[in-house]
Write an enzyme that holds these catalytic residues in place. Structure first.
Site, PDB file in Angstrom:
ATOM      1  N   CYS A  79       0.837  -1.202   0.000  1.00  0.00           N
ATOM      2  CA  CYS A  79       0.000   0.000   0.000  1.00  0.00           C
ATOM      3  C   CYS A  79       0.877   1.260   0.000  1.00  0.00           C
ATOM      4  O   CYS A  79       1.532   1.536  -0.989  1.00  0.00           O
ATOM      5  CB  CYS A  79      -0.985  -0.042   1.169  1.00  0.00           C
ATOM      6  SG  CYS A  79      -2.281   1.189   1.006  1.00  0.00           S
ATOM      7  N   HIS A 170      -3.722  -5.027   0.606  1.00  0.00           N
ATOM      8  CA  HIS A 170      -3.151  -5.493   1.879  1.00  0.00           C
ATOM      9  C   HIS A 170      -3.159  -7.020   1.934  1.00  0.00           C
ATOM     10  O   HIS A 170      -4.165  -7.616   2.332  1.00  0.00           O
ATOM     11  CB  HIS A 170      -3.961  -4.935   3.054  1.00  0.00           C
ATOM     12  CG  HIS A 170      -3.729  -3.472   3.270  1.00  0.00           C
ATOM     13  ND1 HIS A 170      -2.680  -2.989   4.014  1.00  0.00           N
ATOM     14  CD2 HIS A 170      -4.399  -2.393   2.806  1.00  0.00           C
ATOM     15  CE1 HIS A 170      -2.716  -1.675   4.011  1.00  0.00           C
ATOM     16  NE2 HIS A 170      -3.740  -1.282   3.282  1.00  0.00           N
ATOM     17  N   GLU A 172      -1.892  -8.865   3.997  1.00  0.00           N
ATOM     18  CA  GLU A 172      -1.858  -9.345   5.385  1.00  0.00           C
ATOM     19  C   GLU A 172      -3.233  -9.501   6.016  1.00  0.00           C
ATOM     20  O   GLU A 172      -3.352 -10.110   7.069  1.00  0.00           O
ATOM     21  CB  GLU A 172      -1.001  -8.396   6.246  1.00  0.00           C
ATOM     22  CG  GLU A 172      -1.570  -6.993   6.481  1.00  0.00           C
ATOM     23  CD  GLU A 172      -1.273  -5.983   5.368  1.00  0.00           C
ATOM     24  OE1 GLU A 172      -0.979  -6.423   4.240  1.00  0.00           O
ATOM     25  OE2 GLU A 172      -1.344  -4.767   5.626  1.00  0.00           O
TER      26      GLU A 172
END
Ligand code: XMP
Length: 512
Positions: A79, A170, A172
């Protein structure tokens, strides 16, 4: 030598999730604020640049020298990290026409090791208002989405330096369905990590390091029966055996039978722990206290007094053991400016300050789920590892208003039936935390031919990930009906049971 990935934090709320995803792949990593200097030790295998609430076009936007990093190790920008990378190499980042938050579908443009095994239309999670409009010269597009022209990119292989990647989404977060795979690809196939960060490895390394740190000095430690202090003490005990002096205090507001059960477990684990029955002192000092913060203060202060008195009986104490874990010590970047704030949290508030002793904190680098894994590997019983969180002030903040020994006993009985019921019905593991609360309310009931006028107990069970937000657990009615019956029939003094259906926020998990 332990391999390491560094995560440079630019203040994203998701930075810790990146670290957890890396650790889940059995690769050790550390989070540091982006502006903190670090050295390229031989074990450093790669760098991940986190997201951020800032725009790369802000004046004073957080910045790092990505060019110098890739002279040494591969880099993945996430990002903001990707936008910063693009901008630094001459690309264009600008406000998106529409802000993009939430679900997006990747459209893969070319094969790359970073995207190996990831479906061409994978779901990813976006959270950004800027987008990369143009890639720098010498960079290649890997994927876009319907809304943005650059969702993933790489530096071309013929350009100088180690591999360099950026992803706008993202990987994650849970909703990026194949994000973990992408992180795995970066760690293993791009950085060449050996994935040897395992609980067994951690235990061997930590016990060695503890031996070195402590030598033949003595360590004193307050134990609470909780997961963190138990795992920390077991590691220290593996390193120094009887030179660990554990202290477990019965403050009179533990759960039913907890004092003895916890001491038995410690004995089984071979820990040198002394149990101190200080119930009466706590009851005496708690008498007349009704304000929750007053109760907390009394318990905290008295605990330190008892602990210090015990410490005086042990000659030559050199260090203080603590069950501090990683989320308590991560230096995080404040979103209000690139200043550094360090969260401080002590399970036994104020002890380190009072004791003036060098600290031993073997779990300082672990997340809670890793502490549990290490605990299992150490042979700590599942009952203890999987225990719900229990607050330091114990039942004192679950007895609303004044605390008396009689009220504690009432609540212990009700709480015991409730928790036992949850376990017997395989519901215990489905909730994050559960307990009973004794309300300062008496109401009329009828038992047989007799009118009763007794206390009310509230049952609380919540689902949560970290205790910061929580929802009330939708326990089956049938279960609630049975527990209510059991409590009212078996605990004399309670004639009414209610179930708490409040979420946090706006309510809290505890009632005080
Ligand atoms: P709240 O009530 O703030 O609780 O929603 C969030 C989590 O923190 C625990 N808690 C405490 N733990 N000392 C502790 O060690 C305290 O004074 C305390 N107050 C709340 C609570 O049990 C829940 O897990």
């Amino acid at each position: 030598m332990t391999e390491k990935i560094l995560i440079l934090d630019f203040g994203s709320q998701y930075t810790q999730l990146i670290a957890r995803a890396v650790r889940e792949a059995n690769v050790y990593c550390e989070i540091i604020p982006f502006h903190k200097s670090f050295s390229f030790e031989p074990g450093l295998k790669g760098i991940i640049l986190s997201g951020s609430p800032f725009s790369v076009n802000d004046t004073n936007a957080p910045d790092v020298d990505v060019q110098s990093f890739i002279e040494k190790v591969p880099v993945l920008g996430v990002c903001y990290g990707a936008q910063l990378t693009a901008r630094r190499f001459g690309g264009v980042v600008a406000k998106s026409n529409k802000r993009e938050y939430g679900r997006a579908i990747l459209q893969s443009k070319q094969q790359d090791v970073l995207l190996n095994g990831i479906s061409p239309d994978s779901q990813v999670w976006m959270s950004h208002s800027d987008s990369i409009k143009e890639l720098p010269a010498g960079f290649e597009l890997l994927a876009d989405t319907e809304s943005i022209p650059v969702a993933a990119f790489r530096k071309a292989a013929d350009q100088p330096g180690c591999p360099l990647y950026g992803v706008q989404f993202h990987p994650e977060v849970y909703h990026s369905t194949e994000g973990k795979k992408l992180i795995y690809n970066f760690l293993v196939d791009i950085c060449g990590c050996a994935q040897d960060w395992t609980p067994a490895h951690f235990i061997t390394d930590t016990v060695e390091a503890l031996k070195k740190q402590i030598g033949d000095r003595k360590v004193i430690m307050a134990l609470s029966g909780g997961v963190d202090s138990t795992v920390a003490a077991t590691l220290i005990s593996r390193a120094i055996g009887e030179n660990l002096y554990g202290i477990f205090v019965d403050n009179g507001v533990l759960r039913k039978n907890e004092f003895q059960q916890v001491l038995d477990t410690y004995a089984q684990l071979g820990l040198n722990v002394k149990g101190i029955d200080a119930k009466d002192r706590f009851y005496t000092e708690l008498a007349g206290k009704t304000d929750p913060e007053d109760k907390r203060k009394v318990i905290g202060r008295l605990f330190i007094d008892v602990f210090q008195e015990e410490a005086k009986h042990i000659d030559g104490i050199g260090l203080l053991g603590q069950g501090t874990i990683y989320p308590d010590v991560i230096e995080s970047v404040s979103v209000h400016g690139p200043s550094v704030t360090i969260k401080s949290h002590h399970n036994v508030g104020g002890l380190p300050e009072k004791m003036h002793l060098e600290l031993v904190e073997p779990l300082r680098n672990l997340f809670k789920d890793e502490v549990r894994k290490v605990g299992r590997e150490l042979g700590i019983p599942a009952d203890m590892i999987d225990r719900h969180p229990f607050p330091g002030p114990g039942l004192a903040i679950r007895i609303l208003g004044e605390i008396t020994e009689e009220k504690v006993q009432l609540l212990q009985e009700a709480d015991h039936l409730y928790v036992k019921g949850l376990k017997d019905n395989n519901l215990y593991a489905t909730v994050w935390q559960a307990g009973a609360i004794l309300l300062p309310v008496k109401s009329v009931g009828v038992m047989g031919d007799e009118r009763t006028y007794e206390y009310t107990v509230a049952l609380r069970a919540v689902t949560s990930v970290d205790g910061m937000t929580a929802d009330w657990a939708h326990l089956p009615y049938e279960f609630l009906a049975n527990i209510s019956n059991e409590i009212i029939n078996q605990v004399r003094g309670i004639n009414r049971v209610v179930y708490d259906i409040s979420s946090k926020p706006p309510a809290t998990i505890e009632w005080e």
